[in-house]
Scaffold this motif. Structure first.
Motif, mmCIF file in Angstrom:
data_model
loop_
_atom_site.group_PDB
_atom_site.id
_atom_site.type_symbol
_atom_site.label_atom_id
_atom_site.label_comp_id
_atom_site.label_asym_id
_atom_site.label_seq_id
_atom_site.Cartn_x
_atom_site.Cartn_y
_atom_site.Cartn_z
ATOM 1 N N LEU A 183 -7.970 -5.795 10.085
ATOM 2 C CA LEU A 183 -8.164 -5.058 8.830
ATOM 3 C C LEU A 183 -9.649 -5.063 8.480
ATOM 4 C CD1 LEU A 183 -5.859 -4.919 5.795
ATOM 5 C CD2 LEU A 183 -8.274 -5.389 5.365
ATOM 6 N N HIS A 184 -10.122 -3.913 8.087
ATOM 7 C CA HIS A 184 -11.508 -3.785 7.638
ATOM 8 C C HIS A 184 -11.476 -3.476 6.147
ATOM 9 C CE1 HIS A 184 -13.195 -3.548 11.807
ATOM 10 N NE2 HIS A 184 -11.950 -3.175 12.047
ATOM 11 N N PHE A 185 -12.320 -4.143 5.412
ATOM 12 C CA PHE A 185 -12.279 -4.083 3.952
ATOM 13 C C PHE A 185 -13.673 -3.728 3.426
ATOM 14 C CE2 PHE A 185 -12.254 -5.935 -0.305
ATOM 15 C CZ PHE A 185 -10.966 -5.687 -0.753
ATOM 16 N N TYR A 186 -13.714 -2.802 2.485
ATOM 17 C CA TYR A 186 -14.991 -2.363 1.921
ATOM 18 C C TYR A 186 -14.937 -2.453 0.412
ATOM 19 C CZ TYR A 186 -15.127 -0.348 6.547
ATOM 20 O OH TYR A 186 -15.059 -0.191 7.906
ATOM 21 N N ALA A 187 -16.057 -2.794 -0.178
ATOM 22 C CA ALA A 187 -16.195 -2.770 -1.631
ATOM 23 C C ALA A 187 -17.436 -1.969 -1.967
ATOM 24 C CB ALA A 187 -16.334 -4.190 -2.178
ATOM 25 N N GLN A 220 -20.078 -3.914 0.383
ATOM 26 C CA GLN A 220 -19.635 -5.084 1.158
ATOM 27 C C GLN A 220 -18.626 -4.622 2.206
ATOM 28 O OE1 GLN A 220 -18.543 -8.721 -0.931
ATOM 29 N NE2 GLN A 220 -19.683 -8.077 -2.756
ATOM 30 N N HIS A 221 -18.757 -5.168 3.388
ATOM 31 C CA HIS A 221 -17.855 -4.871 4.505
ATOM 32 C C HIS A 221 -17.345 -6.216 4.998
ATOM 33 C CE1 HIS A 221 -17.592 -3.488 9.016
ATOM 34 N NE2 HIS A 221 -16.407 -3.754 8.508
ATOM 35 N N LEU A 222 -16.056 -6.441 4.804
ATOM 36 C CA LEU A 222 -15.482 -7.760 5.062
ATOM 37 C C LEU A 222 -14.281 -7.667 5.994
ATOM 38 C CD1 LEU A 222 -15.135 -8.819 1.316
ATOM 39 C CD2 LEU A 222 -17.053 -9.377 2.807
ATOM 40 N N HIS A 223 -13.916 -8.826 6.514
ATOM 41 C CA HIS A 223 -12.717 -8.915 7.339
ATOM 42 C C HIS A 223 -11.829 -10.009 6.780
ATOM 43 C CE1 HIS A 223 -15.811 -6.967 9.868
ATOM 44 N NE2 HIS A 223 -14.851 -6.075 9.827
ATOM 45 N N PRO A 224 -10.926 -9.617 5.899
ATOM 46 C CA PRO A 224 -10.068 -10.590 5.211
ATOM 47 C C PRO A 224 -9.134 -11.300 6.185
ATOM 48 C CG PRO A 224 -10.003 -8.442 4.124
ATOM 49 C CD PRO A 224 -10.673 -8.245 5.441
ATOM 50 N N TYR A 230 -21.718 -4.739 17.837
ATOM 51 C CA TYR A 230 -21.201 -5.283 16.590
ATOM 52 C C TYR A 230 -19.842 -4.632 16.373
ATOM 53 C CZ TYR A 230 -20.487 -5.715 11.539
ATOM 54 O OH TYR A 230 -19.943 -5.936 10.311
ATOM 55 N N LEU A 231 -18.788 -5.424 16.361
ATOM 56 C CA LEU A 231 -17.432 -4.886 16.274
ATOM 57 C C LEU A 231 -17.193 -3.840 17.357
ATOM 58 C CD1 LEU A 231 -17.168 -4.465 12.389
ATOM 59 C CD2 LEU A 231 -16.377 -6.393 13.772
ATOM 60 N N ASP A 232 -17.636 -4.178 18.560
ATOM 61 C CA ASP A 232 -17.413 -3.296 19.708
ATOM 62 C C ASP A 232 -18.170 -1.977 19.644
ATOM 63 O OD1 ASP A 232 -15.969 -4.710 21.456
ATOM 64 O OD2 ASP A 232 -14.053 -3.730 21.071
ATOM 65 N N ALA A 239 -23.261 0.476 16.378
ATOM 66 C CA ALA A 239 -23.524 0.650 14.948
ATOM 67 C C ALA A 239 -22.214 0.930 14.248
ATOM 68 C CB ALA A 239 -24.495 1.787 14.700
ATOM 69 N N HIS A 240 -22.201 0.588 13.018
ATOM 70 C CA HIS A 240 -21.014 0.766 12.198
ATOM 71 C C HIS A 240 -21.486 1.505 10.963
ATOM 72 C CE1 HIS A 240 -17.864 -0.353 9.378
ATOM 73 N NE2 HIS A 240 -17.115 -0.705 10.401
ATOM 74 N N LEU A 241 -20.967 2.687 10.756
ATOM 75 C CA LEU A 241 -21.464 3.530 9.682
ATOM 76 C C LEU A 241 -20.347 3.847 8.696
ATOM 77 C CD1 LEU A 241 -23.770 6.616 10.292
ATOM 78 C CD2 LEU A 241 -22.014 6.626 8.539
HETATM 79 CU CU CU Z 1 -14.904 -4.013 9.608
#
Ligand code: CU
Length: 327
Positions: A141-145, A154-158, A258-260, A263-265
């Motif tokens: 799960l990818h979580f954003y605030a 914020q980009h989190l992994h709960p 980073y997370l395979d 870049a993560h956009l």
């Molecule tokens: Cu993520």
């Protein structure tokens, strides 16, 4: 609806498309998304990209600020098949429920200024919390605030407990209204294998000092890195975004996965906080990504998008932020 679905299919891998799956929708664009989402489920980390959902369906209806183009922009998906260009779509992610899948939390308010935990569940159409999720970009799960003025990303992994309760450990939040997004692929229920983005808002009490959105720019700097974003060409709603990273005037070629991905956009729409979640199509091969990353972004909503580009070098994560104007 224009050629939206067609654009997507152009970027979908044959493998994705052939993975046929009947979705209860008469809309070709939605079906296109559904097929891509389904295909992305089967080979976890390397193909499925967060951001796909099934909006445009009941959960989207009647939402304030939704126009037809938003309705026709079901979500984001991407297929990071080796050797193919990145395929990604704009996300909406503004509903808390789609197709019977729900994001729920007992929390509607969080205190300001200190690290806080946000508990939530994802329930399926049977009303029960889902505990089985596909791994997408190395996470279940990818979580954003993001605050309503598009600050405070914020980009989190709960983490998930055995009973299906997730806990997102948020860094300190400034007062204001925040939208919290969960991007996930359930392994159960009628739409298992499809990527969803659901969100809820929380209020952080206190005096909110709103920041006006910085003007659109073609480059920004972070931690000594210059990140330039070039937009175009545009085909329908598909925008080719080319990101070039340099340092001290030299091209950067030591990007680490980073997370395979190199870049993560994530991008959030100024008007409605819709979430677009994109990944570069570049093949990941060791710690020498860069300097150029190419994204195919299907962005349905014109206007300003606040873009957060995360990349990693020497074990350090960097987040470049700029405003992108989509005509
Ligand atoms: Cu993520």
């Amino acid at each position: 609806m224009r050629s939206y679905g067609k654009d997507l299919l152009m970027f979908a891998s044959p493998r994705s498309i052939s993975r046929g799956w009947a979705v209860a929708a008469g809309v070709p664009a939605l079906l296109a998304f559904a097929l891509i989402a389904c295909g992305s489920s089967s080979h976890s980390e390397h193909s499925a990209m967060p951001g796909m959902d099934h909006s445009g369906t009941p959960g989207m209806a009647g939402m304030p600020g939704m126009d037809q183009s938003a309705m026709a922009t079901p979500g984001a998906s991407s297929s990071g098949m080796p050797g193919m260009p990145g395929m990604m779509a704009a996300g909406e992610g503004l509903a808390a429920e789609l197709e019977g899948y729900r994001l729920d939390s007992p929390v509607t308010s969080l205190p300001a200024g200190k690290a806080v935990s946000y508990p939530f569940t994802i329930t399926g159409p049977d009303g029960r919390p889902i505990t089985d999720f596909a791994v997408v970009q190395t996470k279940t799960l990818h979580f954003y605030a993001i605050r309503s003025d598009l600050t405070g990303y914020q980009h989190l992994h709960p983490t998930i407990a055995a009973d299906g309760t997730w806990t997102a450990d948020l860094a300190a939040l400034d007062p204001g209204s925040w939208r919290l997004y969960a991007s996930f692929t359930p392994n159960t229920g009628p739409l298992k294998g499809s990527e969803f983005v659901l969100s809820r808002t929380v209020t952080v009490p206190g005096e909110a000092a709103t920041v006006s959105l910085p003007a659109a720019a073609s480059s920004t700097t972070v931690d000594g890195y210059t990140v330039a974003v070039q937009s175009g060409p545009t085909t329908g709603m598909t925008h080719r975004l080319t990101v070039t990273i340099s340092k001290d005037g030299q091209p950067v070629t030591d990007l680490q996965p980073y997370l395979d991905s190199y870049a993560h956009l994530s991008a959030f729409h100024e008007g409605n906080q819709a979430l677009a979640h994109l990944h570069p199509g570049n093949v990941v091969d060791g710690n020498h990504g860069g300097p150029t990353l190419t994204f195919n972004a299907v962005i349905g909503d014109p206007g300003n998008w606040r873009v957060f580009l995360q990349f990693q070098t020497a074990g350090q994560l960097h987040t470049a932020v700029l405003t992108l104007h989509v005509a």
